[in-house]
Design a protein around this motif. Structure first.
Motif, PDB file in Angstrom:
ATOM      1  N   GLN A 230       0.841  -1.211   0.000  1.00  0.00           N
ATOM      2  CA  GLN A 230       0.000   0.000   0.000  1.00  0.00           C
ATOM      3  C   GLN A 230       0.872   1.256   0.000  1.00  0.00           C
ATOM      4  O   GLN A 230       0.664   2.171  -0.799  1.00  0.00           O
ATOM      5  N   GLU A 231       1.849   1.316   0.912  1.00  0.00           N
ATOM      6  CA  GLU A 231       2.723   2.490   0.994  1.00  0.00           C
ATOM      7  C   GLU A 231       3.494   2.693  -0.301  1.00  0.00           C
ATOM      8  O   GLU A 231       3.598   3.818  -0.800  1.00  0.00           O
ATOM      9  N   LEU A 232       4.016   1.604  -0.847  1.00  0.00           N
ATOM     10  CA  LEU A 232       4.787   1.706  -2.080  1.00  0.00           C
ATOM     11  C   LEU A 232       3.894   2.182  -3.230  1.00  0.00           C
ATOM     12  O   LEU A 232       4.309   3.039  -4.024  1.00  0.00           O
ATOM     13  N   SER A 233       2.667   1.679  -3.303  1.00  0.00           N
ATOM     14  CA  SER A 233       1.774   2.110  -4.387  1.00  0.00           C
ATOM     15  C   SER A 233       1.430   3.596  -4.258  1.00  0.00           C
ATOM     16  O   SER A 233       1.393   4.317  -5.256  1.00  0.00           O
ATOM     17  N   ILE A 234       1.206   4.068  -3.036  1.00  0.00           N
ATOM     18  CA  ILE A 234       0.883   5.486  -2.819  1.00  0.00           C
ATOM     19  C   ILE A 234       2.059   6.369  -3.229  1.00  0.00           C
ATOM     20  O   ILE A 234       1.888   7.387  -3.911  1.00  0.00           O
TER      21      ILE A 234
ATOM     22  N   ILE B 263      10.333   4.096   2.878  1.00  0.00           N
ATOM     23  CA  ILE B 263       9.722   2.970   3.601  1.00  0.00           C
ATOM     24  C   ILE B 263      10.729   2.342   4.548  1.00  0.00           C
ATOM     25  O   ILE B 263      10.387   1.982   5.680  1.00  0.00           O
ATOM     26  N   ALA B 264      11.988   2.228   4.117  1.00  0.00           N
ATOM     27  CA  ALA B 264      13.026   1.664   4.994  1.00  0.00           C
ATOM     28  C   ALA B 264      13.203   2.525   6.235  1.00  0.00           C
ATOM     29  O   ALA B 264      13.402   2.002   7.342  1.00  0.00           O
ATOM     30  N   GLY B 265      13.112   3.833   6.070  1.00  0.00           N
ATOM     31  CA  GLY B 265      13.255   4.731   7.210  1.00  0.00           C
ATOM     32  C   GLY B 265      12.135   4.596   8.219  1.00  0.00           C
ATOM     33  O   GLY B 265      12.295   4.945   9.386  1.00  0.00           O
ATOM     34  N   GLN B 266      10.986   4.075   7.788  1.00  0.00           N
ATOM     35  CA  GLN B 266       9.851   3.902   8.687  1.00  0.00           C
ATOM     36  C   GLN B 266       9.762   2.496   9.275  1.00  0.00           C
ATOM     37  O   GLN B 266       8.918   2.249  10.134  1.00  0.00           O
TER      38      GLN B 266
ATOM     39  N   GLY C 207       3.198  -0.893 -17.266  1.00  0.00           N
ATOM     40  CA  GLY C 207       3.185   0.485 -16.808  1.00  0.00           C
ATOM     41  C   GLY C 207       2.168   0.758 -15.710  1.00  0.00           C
ATOM     42  O   GLY C 207       1.853   1.914 -15.434  1.00  0.00           O
ATOM     43  N   PHE C 208       1.659  -0.290 -15.097  1.00  0.00           N
ATOM     44  CA  PHE C 208       0.662  -0.154 -14.039  1.00  0.00           C
ATOM     45  C   PHE C 208       1.185  -0.708 -12.712  1.00  0.00           C
ATOM     46  O   PHE C 208       0.460  -1.390 -11.989  1.00  0.00           O
ATOM     47  N   LEU C 209       2.426  -0.386 -12.377  1.00  0.00           N
ATOM     48  CA  LEU C 209       3.020  -0.922 -11.156  1.00  0.00           C
ATOM     49  C   LEU C 209       2.287  -0.439  -9.910  1.00  0.00           C
ATOM     50  O   LEU C 209       1.980  -1.242  -9.016  1.00  0.00           O
ATOM     51  N   ALA C 210       1.967   0.843  -9.825  1.00  0.00           N
ATOM     52  CA  ALA C 210       1.272   1.370  -8.646  1.00  0.00           C
ATOM     53  C   ALA C 210      -0.086   0.691  -8.473  1.00  0.00           C
ATOM     54  O   ALA C 210      -0.467   0.318  -7.353  1.00  0.00           O
ATOM     55  N   THR C 211      -0.809   0.492  -9.560  1.00  0.00           N
ATOM     56  CA  THR C 211      -2.110  -0.172  -9.503  1.00  0.00           C
ATOM     57  C   THR C 211      -1.961  -1.630  -9.068  1.00  0.00           C
ATOM     58  O   THR C 211      -2.750  -2.129  -8.268  1.00  0.00           O
ATOM     59  N   THR C 212      -0.947  -2.291  -9.581  1.00  0.00           N
ATOM     60  CA  THR C 212      -0.693  -3.687  -9.213  1.00  0.00           C
ATOM     61  C   THR C 212      -0.379  -3.799  -7.728  1.00  0.00           C
ATOM     62  O   THR C 212      -0.883  -4.703  -7.044  1.00  0.00           O
TER      63      THR C 212
END
Length: 181
Positions: free
Chosen positions: A70-74, A89-92, A141-146
């Motif tokens: 979820q975080e990566l897609s956002i 994300i690594a920092g969190q 080209g739909f990585l965020a959606t995936t």
């Protein structure tokens, strides 16, 4: 197909480790070399043939997976580059294992690798169906959606597990009441 654990040196000189599926030991070495890493230790993992449950203490939970995807897609949908998103994300990350996991993925991605290739190097953590879906998302080209779809899959699974657990607890409670009467 057998699973092999490995330790290798990535393009930046960092030591990485993980596991992957391959037909044979030479095939596992070939896959690693094709991914641009230099393996220095590989071994076939023993699999318990009769085990019903597979438990891994180091593997992230479904909840963590849902949050990670979820975080990566956002971040990607907001126009942040993949390598920078991984650093954020690594920092969190709240524990050492997850920080190191995401850090190793970031290292692989920053050396011009795709997310799917980086995840496949950590086959001990990420599932082959996740990797295939992410690879398809990259190619279309739909990585965020995936990634959003994967997050929703895990959230749905967790909600269903919660409902099943609640139903089982209710059933056991009613049995205990009936047995006590």
């Amino acid at each position: 197909m057998p699973r092999y654990s490995f330790q290798a040196i990535d393009r930046l000189g960092a030591v990485i480790s993980g596991s992957l599926e391959a037909e044979s030991h030479p095939a596992a070495l070939s896959i690693l070399v094709q991914r641009g890493v230099k393996p220095f230790q590989t071994s076939e993992l023993a699999v318990a043939k009769n085990s019903f449950f597979k438990i891994s203490l180091s593997s992230p939970s479904g909840s963590w997976r849902a949050n990670f995807f979820q975080e990566l897609s956002i971040l990607l949908a907001a126009g942040i580059g993949l390598d920078r998103a991984m650093r954020i994300i690594a920092g969190q990350a709240q524990n050492r294992f997850k920080r190191e996991l995401i850090g190793s993925l970031e290292t692989e991605i920053s050396s011009a690798s795709r997310l799917s290739a980086a995840l496949s190097l950590r086959g001990d953590v990420f599932k082959s169906d996740e990797i295939r879906k992410i690879r398809a998302g990259e190619q279309t080209g739909f990585l965020a959606t995936t990634l959003e779809d994967l997050a929703q899959k895990y959230e749905g699974r967790l909600a269903l597990q919660g409902k099943i657990s609640a139903a089982l607890i209710d059933t056991y409670f009613l049995w205990a009441l009936a047995a006590g009467s």
